[in-house]
Scaffold this active site. Structure first.
Site, mmCIF file in Angstrom:
data_model
loop_
_atom_site.group_PDB
_atom_site.id
_atom_site.type_symbol
_atom_site.label_atom_id
_atom_site.label_comp_id
_atom_site.label_asym_id
_atom_site.label_seq_id
_atom_site.Cartn_x
_atom_site.Cartn_y
_atom_site.Cartn_z
ATOM 1 N N LYS A 176 -62.545 17.622 -57.871
ATOM 2 C CA LYS A 176 -63.268 17.080 -59.032
ATOM 3 C C LYS A 176 -63.560 18.215 -60.003
ATOM 4 O O LYS A 176 -64.451 19.025 -59.784
ATOM 5 C CB LYS A 176 -64.583 16.415 -58.637
ATOM 6 N N GLU A 251 -70.391 28.685 -54.153
ATOM 7 C CA GLU A 251 -70.088 29.844 -55.011
ATOM 8 C C GLU A 251 -70.866 29.648 -56.293
ATOM 9 O O GLU A 251 -70.478 28.836 -57.138
ATOM 10 C CB GLU A 251 -68.583 29.897 -55.316
ATOM 11 N N CYS A 285 -68.337 34.205 -63.560
ATOM 12 C CA CYS A 285 -69.434 34.303 -62.587
ATOM 13 C C CYS A 285 -69.822 35.746 -62.340
ATOM 14 O O CYS A 285 -70.989 36.043 -62.129
ATOM 15 C CB CYS A 285 -69.038 33.621 -61.294
ATOM 16 N N GLU A 386 -79.077 33.780 -65.590
ATOM 17 C CA GLU A 386 -77.678 33.852 -65.987
ATOM 18 C C GLU A 386 -77.500 33.204 -67.357
ATOM 19 O O GLU A 386 -77.866 32.054 -67.550
ATOM 20 C CB GLU A 386 -76.822 33.094 -64.957
HETATM 21 P P1 NAD Z 1 -72.256 22.962 -63.016
HETATM 22 O O1 NAD Z 1 -73.039 23.190 -61.776
HETATM 23 O O2 NAD Z 1 -72.928 22.302 -64.155
HETATM 24 O O3 NAD Z 1 -71.000 22.013 -62.681
HETATM 25 C C1 NAD Z 1 -69.989 22.406 -61.773
HETATM 26 C C2 NAD Z 1 -69.294 21.164 -61.239
HETATM 27 O O4 NAD Z 1 -70.209 20.431 -60.437
HETATM 28 C C3 NAD Z 1 -68.817 20.196 -62.301
HETATM 29 O O5 NAD Z 1 -67.602 19.617 -61.858
HETATM 30 C C4 NAD Z 1 -69.918 19.150 -62.347
HETATM 31 O O6 NAD Z 1 -69.482 17.891 -62.787
HETATM 32 C C5 NAD Z 1 -70.314 19.110 -60.884
HETATM 33 N N1 NAD Z 1 -71.695 18.706 -60.627
HETATM 34 C C6 NAD Z 1 -72.808 19.200 -61.223
HETATM 35 N N2 NAD Z 1 -73.893 18.609 -60.684
HETATM 36 C C7 NAD Z 1 -73.455 17.773 -59.727
HETATM 37 C C8 NAD Z 1 -74.100 16.874 -58.807
HETATM 38 N N3 NAD Z 1 -75.422 16.740 -58.773
HETATM 39 N N4 NAD Z 1 -73.334 16.169 -57.935
HETATM 40 C C9 NAD Z 1 -71.999 16.322 -57.953
HETATM 41 N N5 NAD Z 1 -71.330 17.110 -58.808
HETATM 42 C C10 NAD Z 1 -72.051 17.834 -59.687
HETATM 43 O O7 NAD Z 1 -71.625 24.355 -63.426
HETATM 44 P P2 NAD Z 1 -70.773 24.703 -64.749
HETATM 45 O O8 NAD Z 1 -71.710 24.774 -65.902
HETATM 46 O O9 NAD Z 1 -69.583 23.806 -64.828
HETATM 47 O O10 NAD Z 1 -70.215 26.154 -64.392
HETATM 48 C C11 NAD Z 1 -70.852 27.334 -64.716
HETATM 49 C C12 NAD Z 1 -71.494 27.923 -63.464
HETATM 50 O O11 NAD Z 1 -70.503 28.163 -62.474
HETATM 51 C C13 NAD Z 1 -72.138 29.261 -63.723
HETATM 52 O O12 NAD Z 1 -73.414 29.282 -63.123
HETATM 53 C C14 NAD Z 1 -71.218 30.248 -63.034
HETATM 54 O O13 NAD Z 1 -71.806 31.428 -62.601
HETATM 55 C C15 NAD Z 1 -70.716 29.439 -61.889
HETATM 56 N N6 NAD Z 1 -69.463 30.010 -61.363
HETATM 57 C C16 NAD Z 1 -69.494 30.657 -60.144
HETATM 58 C C17 NAD Z 1 -68.327 31.252 -59.633
HETATM 59 C C18 NAD Z 1 -68.328 31.953 -58.296
HETATM 60 O O14 NAD Z 1 -67.265 32.196 -57.741
HETATM 61 N N7 NAD Z 1 -69.472 32.284 -57.735
HETATM 62 C C19 NAD Z 1 -67.145 31.180 -60.371
HETATM 63 C C20 NAD Z 1 -67.159 30.535 -61.611
HETATM 64 C C21 NAD Z 1 -68.326 29.934 -62.095
#
Ligand code: NAD
Length: 491
Positions: A176, A251, A285, A386
């Site tokens: 997803k 992650e 990230c 962040e």
């Molecule tokens: P996000 O948490 O808003 O969303 C990530 C994914 O999760 C999306 O597909 C979203 O639709 C889904 N999602 C969100 N809430 C959900 C829920 N309650 N139930 C099910 N699915 C849900 O994150 P984002 O804004 O898309 O990404 C940015 C974040 O990702 C930053 O905090 C960044 O640091 C992190 N990130 C971490 C890594 C790593 O390897 N540690 C790598 C890249 C990005």
């Protein structure tokens, strides 16, 4: 006419069951350029059933590990062939410069070679026991249906970090992607179909967190959730997954420090800081968003850094001359703007940037100037949270102990950089810094063979390397009795 992307579930193209769509917006011109299926719980059930069936019956569970590996290697070959198309979609969706997207696509094929090769090298053990009584050995078995939930910043790379080890281990997968950047993942699904994976082994659903993501996380037939995203999303998903005892890999975000000592090669360190916070506009990230400078080099370092980031060409991410592309989506743009406004209002010193960028060549995109703040309140949001944007906060230190304390003074623990020519010091710090990755005199290095993951609030579980495959396996202990006569235990 905008392109309409379709799902691939059970090997077939499909629309969502409601036949509803949502828009993919190009962050450079602000235009809707494609439509993506808007899935709900019914689509989730359909995909999970397909993945469950493919895990339990049909061809997939009958393949040897070597045959699974061969399919993965084939997928990697197709990704190399299709790298340009995949990179184009990703740049249209995220605004990441094509000059960054393309090498990411060709590089990601290595993950399929690596995990394809690893698939048949996962071995159990024979456990020492009394051979007169029993032979005991272990095998590693796949978990079942794996839900891979990914963010918008590097959709394909992050999906592949999950899909490749999960498939090598023999699971089936539902991906997803983020509602902000779904198209490249939809196109990636064609690779698995064309490589010859049996139907239902790799599936995709697209949509919003509550109506689609949550249904996936809570579905009883999903065995594991592997999530990359924000700590907020991670907290909710982890809690929901716990209700049904699902395994989870998290992650999450970071607030990664870079420590620059006076004995560092200054220009190298400046380049490392640029790589840490301004590549992909800081929307990564491992963004090195907190820089700590030894006091004696503060002015010299900041002058050099400012010179290198001012007057960089901003614009179309497909233009090879562009150095800074747009912020990936409106939500993120507004969030970063909020950080800028509140930091300036707090009286911090703005050393560079600090504003929304404007200019004729910036389309209707969301551009933020590469920004450096100093004299920031260390307890303020910009110093502690962040930002996920091109915003650097700079602080000073005098001693190594101070630098270490400042680096570790965060709830996060994803990555850190140390710049020094004193190797014993670098080795000391690398052990004492509480983060999953420490870079010494380099930043942002990545290799399929090297594990990645968080300490503290940056998450748990590891991606990449040999250990990642064990995130998708469970161990079974098998006991074989070797006695001709099994005695009655009550006599
Ligand atoms: P996000 O948490 O808003 O969303 C990530 C994914 O999760 C999306 O597909 C979203 O639709 C889904 N999602 C969100 N809430 C959900 C829920 N309650 N139930 C099910 N699915 C849900 O994150 P984002 O804004 O898309 O990404 C940015 C974040 O990702 C930053 O905090 C960044 O640091 C992190 N990130 C971490 C890594 C790593 O390897 N540690 C790598 C890249 C990005």
């Amino acid at each position: 006419m905008n392109e309409r992307f379709q799902l691939i579930i059970n090997g077939e193209y499909r629309n969502s069951s409601s036949d509803q769509w949502f828009d993919a917006e190009n962050p450079f011109d602000g235009e809707c350029w494609a439509h993506v299926p808007r899935c709900n719980a019914e689509d989730v059930s359909y995909a999970v059933n397909a993945a469950k069936q493919a895990f339990e019956s049909g061809e997939w569970p009958t393949l040897s590990a070597t045959q699974r590996g061969a399919l993965l290697i084939k997928a990697g070959q197709l990704i190399r062939q299709r790298a340009e198309r995949l990179a184009t979609l990703e740049t249209k969706d995220t605004g990441k410069r094509f000059a960054e997207s393309l090498p990411q696509m060709t590089g990601i094929a290595d993950w399929f070679d690596y995990y394809g090769g690893l698939a048949d090298k996962v071995q159990g053990q024979v456990i020492p026991s009394n051979p007169e009584l029993v032979v005991n050995y272990t095998i590693h078995e796949p978990l079942g249906v794996v839900a891979a939930i990914t963010p918008w910043n590097s959709p394909i790379m992050i999906a592949v970090w999950k899909i490749a080890p999960a498939l090598a281990a023999g699971n089936t997968v539902i991906v997803k992607p983020s509602e902000h950047a779904s198209t490249s993942t939809l196109a990636l699904m064609e690779v698995f179909r064309d490589a010859g994976f049996p139907s239902g082994v790799v599936n995709v659903i697209t949509g919003f967190p509550t109506e689609c993501g949550q249904a996936l996380v809570t579905h009883p037939d999903v065995a594991k959730v592997t999530f990359t995203g924000s700590d907020n999303g991670g907290r909710i998903i982890n809690t929901q997954a716990a209700e049904s005892f699902k395994r989870v890999t998290m992650e999450l975000g970071g607030k990664s420090p870079q420590l620059i000592f006076e004995d560092a090669t200054l220009e190298n360190a400046v380049h490392g800081v640029i790589s840490g916070i301004f590549l992909s506009n800081g929307q990564t990230c491992v963004a090195g968003s907190r820089v700590y400078l030894q006091s004696s080099i503060r002015e010299q370092f900041l002058n050099c850094l400012r010179d290198k980031i001012q007057n960089l060409k901003m614009g179309d991410p497909f233009d090879a001359e562009t150095r800074i592309g747009p912020i990936a989506n409106t939500m993120q743009f507004e969030r970063i703007k909020g950080f800028l406004e509140e930091t300036i209002a707090s009286g911090a010193t703005c050393i560079a940037g600090g504003k929304v960028a404007q200019g004729d060549n910036l389309g209707r995109g969301h551009f933020i100037e590469p920004t450096i703040f100093a004299d920031v309140d260390p307890t303020s949001r910009v110093a502690c949270e962040e930002v996920f944007g091109p915003v650097l906060t700079v602080f000073e230190f005098d001693t190594e102990d101070q630098a270490l304390e400042l680096a570790n003074n965060t709830p996060y623990g994803l990555a850190a950089g140390v710049w020094t020519s004193n190797i014993p010091r670098a080795m000391r710090l690398s052990r004492k810094i509480r983060s999953g990755t420490v870079y010494i005199n380099t930043y942002r290095a990545v290799n399929v063979a090297s594990p990645v993951g968080g300490y503290k609030k940056s998450g748990f579980g590891r991606e990449n390397g040999i250990e990642a495959i064990y995130e998708y396996l469970q161990t079974k202990s098998i006991w074989l009795g070797t006695q001709d006569v099994v005695p009655n235990p009550l006599t």
